[in-house]
Design an enzyme around this catalytic site. Sequence first.
Site, mmCIF file in Angstrom:
data_model
loop_
_atom_site.group_PDB
_atom_site.id
_atom_site.type_symbol
_atom_site.label_atom_id
_atom_site.label_comp_id
_atom_site.label_asym_id
_atom_site.label_seq_id
_atom_site.Cartn_x
_atom_site.Cartn_y
_atom_site.Cartn_z
ATOM 1 N N HIS A 371 0.797 -1.222 0.000
ATOM 2 C CA HIS A 371 0.000 0.000 0.000
ATOM 3 C C HIS A 371 0.826 1.266 0.000
ATOM 4 C CE1 HIS A 371 -4.129 -1.500 0.474
ATOM 5 N NE2 HIS A 371 -3.614 -2.477 1.198
ATOM 6 N N LYS A 562 -8.292 14.164 4.187
ATOM 7 C CA LYS A 562 -7.454 12.965 4.166
ATOM 8 C C LYS A 562 -6.400 13.123 5.251
ATOM 9 C CE LYS A 562 -6.516 13.708 -0.087
ATOM 10 N NZ LYS A 562 -6.063 13.276 -1.415
ATOM 11 N N ARG A 563 -5.638 12.072 5.484
ATOM 12 C CA ARG A 563 -4.556 12.144 6.457
ATOM 13 C C ARG A 563 -3.614 13.292 6.097
ATOM 14 N NH1 ARG A 563 0.206 9.011 6.405
ATOM 15 N NH2 ARG A 563 -0.669 7.870 4.629
ATOM 16 N N LYS A 568 0.894 14.485 0.576
ATOM 17 C CA LYS A 568 -0.481 14.779 0.157
ATOM 18 C C LYS A 568 -0.687 16.272 -0.108
ATOM 19 C CE LYS A 568 -2.331 10.742 2.606
ATOM 20 N NZ LYS A 568 -2.931 9.984 1.494
ATOM 21 N N THR A 670 -8.391 6.588 -1.866
ATOM 22 C CA THR A 670 -9.783 6.150 -2.017
ATOM 23 C C THR A 670 -10.766 7.290 -1.799
ATOM 24 O OG1 THR A 670 -9.720 5.377 0.286
ATOM 25 C CG2 THR A 670 -9.379 3.731 -1.427
ATOM 26 N N LYS A 674 -14.654 8.311 -3.565
ATOM 27 C CA LYS A 674 -15.890 8.696 -2.880
ATOM 28 C C LYS A 674 -16.393 10.028 -3.407
ATOM 29 C CE LYS A 674 -13.782 6.391 1.000
ATOM 30 N NZ LYS A 674 -12.925 6.610 2.180
#
Length: 825
Positions: A371, A562-563, A568, A670, A674
């Site tokens: 992952h 998100k985290r 990111k 992910t 969504k």
Amino acid sequence: MPLKDQQQTATVSNENRAGTSPDEIAVSFRNHMVDRVGRPVESSTMLEKYHGLAAVVRDRLMDQWLETLEHYRKGDTRILAFLSAEYLLGPHLENDLLNINLTSETEQAMRSLGLNLESIAEQEPEPGLGNGGLGRLAACFMDSLSTLGVAVIGYGLRYEFGIFRQEIVDGWQVEKSDNWLQFGNPWEIASMRPAEVGFFGRTETYTDDHGALRHRWVPGQRVRGIAYDTPIPGYETRTVNRLRLWKSEAVDEFDLSVFNTGDYAGAVHDKIEWETISKVLYPPDEKIEGKRLRLMQQFFFTSCSLQNMIQVHLSMGKPLIEFSKKWTAQLNDTHPSIGIAELMRLLMDEHAMGWDDAWRNTQETFGYTNHTLLPEALERWPLDMFGDLLPRHLEIIYEINERFLDAMRKRFPNDDARMRRMSIIGEEGERNVQMAHLAVVGSKAVNGVAELHTHLLETVTLRDYYEAFPERFSNKTNGVTPRRWLMLSNPELTGLINEAVGTKWHKDLYQLRALEPFAKDANFLQRWRTTQEAAKRRLAAYIKETMGISVDERSMFDVQVKRIHEYKRQHLSALHMLSLYCQIKNGIVKNPTPRTFLFGGKAAPSYVMAKLMIKLICTAADVINNDPQVAGLLKVAFLPNYSVTLGQRIYPAADLSEQISTAGYEASGTGCMKFMMNGSVTIGTLDGANIEIRQEAGEENFFLFGLTAAQIAALKQGGYSPRSYYERSPLLREVLDGLRDGRFTNGDRTTLAPLVNDLLNVDNYCVLADFDAYTQAQAEAGAAFVDIPRWSRMSLLNTARSGKFSSDRTIRQYCADIWKLPIAE
């Protein structure tokens, strides 16, 4: 129904406590309020009503649960063991009602008693058993496995305190304990068949009764594993699978003699120490004690799970030599990869199987999903610590490694550098056990979770292994369940879609393609927009109620949840917000598209830079939200304590989905899926699943920017100079200077200095290199949003083309290619 009549009905309905009519549900609810909660409905709290209603729903799962277990026990079907350190499940009540098709009946039952189902459901604490995408993916997979009728047991840890509860104080993240089990968990069932797990100690060699040389481990300490099972129902199917989570307990009983001497702490020391294993999700691992505890957690739940699998196997009357014919096990990242050595130990040391048979069964049982491409996330355990904690397992790993390298030397003679790279024992720096290498060597299959991610695994991260056995590698792009993330989260949009194209898409998301012709229907597009406006109104009301911030529901909801992590790049969004603010203030942008920037996510407690990123966002919010010159044009909110529950509010309300990670760093993502299902339009890089989202949605329905993974690699190889981007971009320079000189920080030049200095001098994730391209793509998105027909078409087509990103599709591919399991819909 009058109380007298309800009591009369109760007498009859007790014979069928799993009735599904509104009257039967109402009677069952009254019964459970008395029998289980101990209070009548009229004098109970809302939390007590939740526990009573949860018992009602669980009753309606149990017949199907037992039926499913018996089917697996008697049949010849292989069983999947899904091994994951995280399961970010979200609340059960409304999701289970949706899956067993009892939402309407339960709403009617509650109304007949003067109650509201939604208000009761809001009392459910969310199990914080995951940190982010990994745990939520595991939960989506469990939903899809049950929906598709696949035999599975999900195994993990029952953390007493899950992911922390996040508060924002003066712009800083503050971590509070997440005591989600404070009032118990009405969904779980404690098993009366514990497992025992050892730690420390020594190994011995002996000769068995047949003259064979054997090994055994004599642990220095033992801990008991107590299993708690949660039913996971599929959507409109009778399959109810099991999620089994393990709690740690001391083996030794409470020492009353020590307690009676007055040594109260000594009497409970062992109990406290061993219960710590399942106490907290991801203890800090900066120090050796934290590393040891993490490894203990991983070994504990993996060993408990494998022991349980063997016990179930033998109880079916199956010979252990055929273990891999009955079981397939998936390693959800490296956390459970110690299971490869543990299964070998159990088969050889506990059940007298020879090495060759044990290795064949082990390798044919396990599959490994990678992952991450980040080096720090590919677990490596210090060799001395590993050997002290698990001495027998280190012996087995040495043997696996020696046999493996001997085979590789025959394949690649005279290539010592390759052997060093492929060794399970890392020799560079502090010697260590490389768990990703163990996972690859001990598995029949290895997969990435997006096309780009898998390509980079094969060509960079695990290149030597791919060259050795390419047949083991495949891609399985992640997916999410449309039941929770569209049907439950967005009932207005779901109703509109059902009206237009029917309901087959509930279990086959590709059926949403039937929406595409409606992209040319102006009346339908207006109705589409109306459903989105309803979701935005709900979220705006929530933000006002919980944060006191008024947001314009007509503005573009520009969302990044998100985290929090540098790769990111939430700080890229923050810099853009401030640049837009500067352009409005300077009169450069005359008629900007009104925007509401929404953020959510948690930073790891010890991740200083990620916490500074949250502080940066909140600092920008203070500046922007309190400047009357931009009132009605810009608004910023950081929504604290991001969770599944909060995500269900946010995804339906988003207009623009921020997927802006540095290309080549996000394995999949992910959240992007969504957002897409709910009609958001993505702005993003060619990273992770973004590439496939853009392919599916169409290039014209995606806002692309930024360097590619290959360009990022070339830029770094050539000597990346972030300051050169600062010097050539007046807009970027104004923003960073404003952060350094205190313009945006109320005169504070020190707090954000580490973040700004890192961007100017290091910038590992190329924020400055992508800044100008990002601001240009944002301008294009703003212009598109005010073109209402165009944006509505883009939104509809994103939903219509989101079929690939259902976890049902992902699970079908795993079943066909890796697990060899039938789909029994």
